[in-house]
Design a protein around this motif. Structure first.
Motif, PDB file in Angstrom:
ATOM      1  N   LYS A   1      -2.737 -74.115 -99.536  1.00 35.78           N
ATOM      2  CA  LYS A   1      -1.364 -73.798 -99.919  1.00 35.78           C
ATOM      3  C   LYS A   1      -1.319 -72.690-100.982  1.00 35.78           C
ATOM      4  O   LYS A   1      -0.448 -71.844-100.953  1.00 35.78           O
ATOM      5  CB  LYS A   1      -0.699 -75.074-100.462  1.00 35.78           C
ATOM      6  N   SER A   2      -2.259 -72.732-101.913  1.00 40.42           N
ATOM      7  CA  SER A   2      -2.245 -71.647-102.899  1.00 40.42           C
ATOM      8  C   SER A   2      -3.648 -71.427-103.452  1.00 40.42           C
ATOM      9  O   SER A   2      -4.460 -72.346-103.484  1.00 40.42           O
ATOM     10  CB  SER A   2      -1.274 -71.952-104.039  1.00 40.42           C
TER      11      SER A   2
ATOM     12  N   ASP B   1      -4.342 -78.592-103.382  1.00 41.18           N
ATOM     13  CA  ASP B   1      -3.631 -77.579-102.609  1.00 41.18           C
ATOM     14  C   ASP B   1      -4.207 -77.405-101.205  1.00 41.18           C
ATOM     15  O   ASP B   1      -3.841 -76.484-100.496  1.00 41.18           O
ATOM     16  CB  ASP B   1      -3.673 -76.223-103.346  1.00 41.18           C
TER      17      ASP B   1
END
Lengths: 353, 229
Positions: free
Chosen positions: A347-348, A279
């Protein structure tokens, strides 16, 4: 400090464990099935007797080359994989088994354990009437009643389904926060490790191949955990403010501030954050027209190939170590190298408590 | 009705069975525990010796006991030295014979239920501070309780029912070594069928009731343990 140097020969298997771990927090003993995790725990409890060895927990020496303290004289709390409750006794009978043998337990102490594991309502039940999670709670309470110097947990969640696991994890969190004794926790689950471990001890084929603080063990390229598409980084952050317009909260860590969906944690609480290497992406210039909120400046520390097409990059964000998994092509076109200054885009993130 | 000799036979039998059962449990428990736990290579030899009374004709056993315990035996000489003497044709002789004869009926159920006690349960007890002996009495024995009931009832019933051994070693002395099974035989020999019926029928009913008790207990016990929800 727990100092251990134990050698045990079983049929077709040798455990040769030499390590020391701090006497606070949870040390997860992590390794594949058959690697000797349970044997190590049993050896510490005195349930397996090797030819030679040394074991010291706090200021008690339990084993030297010519002295072996038997299990019932070691101050240990041991929670077996399937709880190991006596089914010829009910819940209070199981707890009284300890009280009869440890004299002088204070009521305050007993009550605090009952409260910690919330077992007051289970006392009159028969063992057969308990769910798997309740059994584990009773077993942990029973182990703690011995007033142990060390708590040994052997895959306490492995026999439970996901629902029961989630039921008991908060209790393990409170053990983590409230107990002042070291906990050795055997598991092969990455989820449990990332949620609970302060330290990780890696075991393979009966040998300790690594032992250290969790993020160091997860991100060091010397260790197998970082050589995988599933590599992760874990660090702590603190809730500092919330954005009620967008229902977000801000988490501060050494490398900057994370913006994540608000999960109602109070301001100032400490949280544990997990970032998957997949991510994390890397840019040379700071992007502005992107949907990604969490962008931090970072420095490349090391790059290693992962398979044929990918690389794992270890970065530091003002001292905090983070892994990124990229394609080899991206790494080449960005001309990433040791010491490159870059920006990471996360991203997360997962909040683990 | 029951004659005086019948009543004394019943009382000798009950006394013999109770005493033998107590001794059998006392001897059988450590023996069964050892057999259930040991990794000794020749354990099977011991198991075979204990099981011998199951297949030997009781008269063979009685004969050898007589040879061992009789007045001309070295053992009797040894006992005489200490002021004792031969115990053949005495109540003590009967007890010794019964204990040996009924040993497998006590050891085997005990051994089976001890083997079913998981080692883990004992290890748990050790981690909770229980010493070896403590663990045995507070974990192994309670977990093996159905084995104890079966062993006690079988040991008792089998002692009540023996014939050949007691005849050989006891010699049917009224009030001393004359037991129920021999009394029945004597009645049949004397063609006193109604009295034989009374004793035989009583024994039949008593044995049936004892077995019902064992099965009920074990069933109740396993139901309690297996209930799970």
């Amino acid at each position: 400090m727990i100092e251990c140097q134990l050698k045990i020969n079983l049929e077709g298997f040798t455990l040769d464990a030499k390590f020391s771990v701090p006497d606070q927090g949870i040390t997860v003993i992590f390794g594949p099935s058959g690697s000797g995790k349970t044997t190590l725990l049993r050896a510490i409890a005195g349930l397996e007797k090797g030819d030679s060895g040394f074991l010291k927990v706090g200021d008690s020496i339990w084993q030297t080359d010519d002295n072996f303290v038997p299990t019932h004289k070691r101050q240990i709390g041991y929670v077996f994989q399937d709880a190991g409750l006596f089914d010829h006794l009910d819940v209070s009978g199981n707890l009284n088994y300890v009280k009869k043998r440890k004299t002088g337990l204070k009521k305050v102490f007993i009550d605090s354990i009952y409260t910690l594991l919330d077992i007051e309502s289970l006392l009159n039940r028969r063992i057969g009437q308990l769910s798997g999670g309740e059994k584990q709670r009773v077993a942990i309470a029973r182990a703690l009643l011995t007033n142990p110097k060390i708590l040994l947990l052997d895959e306490p969640l492995s026999a439970l389904d996901l629902k029961r696991k989630n039921e008991i994890l908060p209790y393990l969190d409170s053990l983590h926060n409230q107990l002042e004794i070291p906990i050795l926790y055997v598991t092969h689950s990455q989820d449990e490790t990332s949620r609970l471990a302060d330290h990780i001890m890696l075991i393979e084929d009966g040998k300790i191949i690594g032992n250290g603080p969790i993020n160091e063990m997860l991100t060091s390229f010397e260790m197998p955990l970082s050589h995988s598409g599933d590599a992760i980084s874990i660090f702590e952050a603190r809730v500092i403010s919330r954005d009620t317009d967008f229902n977000l909260m801000h988490l501060e860590f050494n490398g900057g501030q994370f913006i994540v969906p608000d999960n109602a944690l109070p301001i100032d609480s400490l949280v544990r954050i997990r970032v998957a290497a997949r991510d994390v992406s890397i840019t040379k210039k700071k992007q502005s027209d992107t949907s990604i909120l969490n962008i931090f400046p970072a420095v490349v520390e090391e790059i290693v190939p992962e398979g044929n097409a990918q690389v794992i990059v270890r970065l530091t964000l003002n001292g905090v170590v983070l892994l990124a998994c990229l394609t080899r092509k991206s790494s080449a076109s960005l001309k990433l190298d040791k010491g490159s200054s870059v920006f990471v885009q996360v991203k997360s993130v997962a909040i683990l408590n | 009705m029951l004659s005086e000799t019948d009543i004394s036979a019943i009382s000798v039998t009950i006394k013999l069975a109770l005493l033998s059962t107590a001794i059998l449990i006392a001897i059988g428990t450590p023996l069964a525990w050892w057999l259930s736990q040991t990794k000794f290579k020749f354990k099977v030899v011991f198991e075979a010796i204990i099981a011998l009374p199951l297949i030997l004709p009781p008269t063979v056993l009685g004969f050898y006991l007589l040879m061992t315990l009789g007045s001309n035996s070295p053992l009797a000489g040894f006992l005489e030295y200490f002021g004792g003497g031969s115990i053949a044709f005495t109540f003590s002789g009967l007890v010794v014979g019964s204990v040996i004869y009924s040993l497998p009926f006590v050891v085997q159920p005990l051994q089976n239920s001890f083997s079913a006690v998981r080692i883990e349960s004992l290890e748990v007890a050790a981690t909770l501070g229980a010493s070896n002996i403590d663990r045995f009495f507070t974990v192994a024995v309670p977990l093996a309780r159905s084995g104890f009931i079966t062993a006690a009832v079988l040991g008792f019933a089998h002692t009540v029912g023996e014939f050949g051994v007691v005849l050989m070693i006891g010699g049917n002395i009224p009030g001393e070594t004359s037991v129920l099974s021999i009394a029945i035989y004597d009645h049949v020999e004397a063609m006193e069928y109604s009295q034989a019926h009374l004793l035989a029928g009583g024994l039949l009913v008593a044995s049936f009731v004892m077995l019902i008790f064992v099965y009920l207990f074990n069933r109740h016990f396993s139901l309690v343990r297996s209930r799970d929800w």
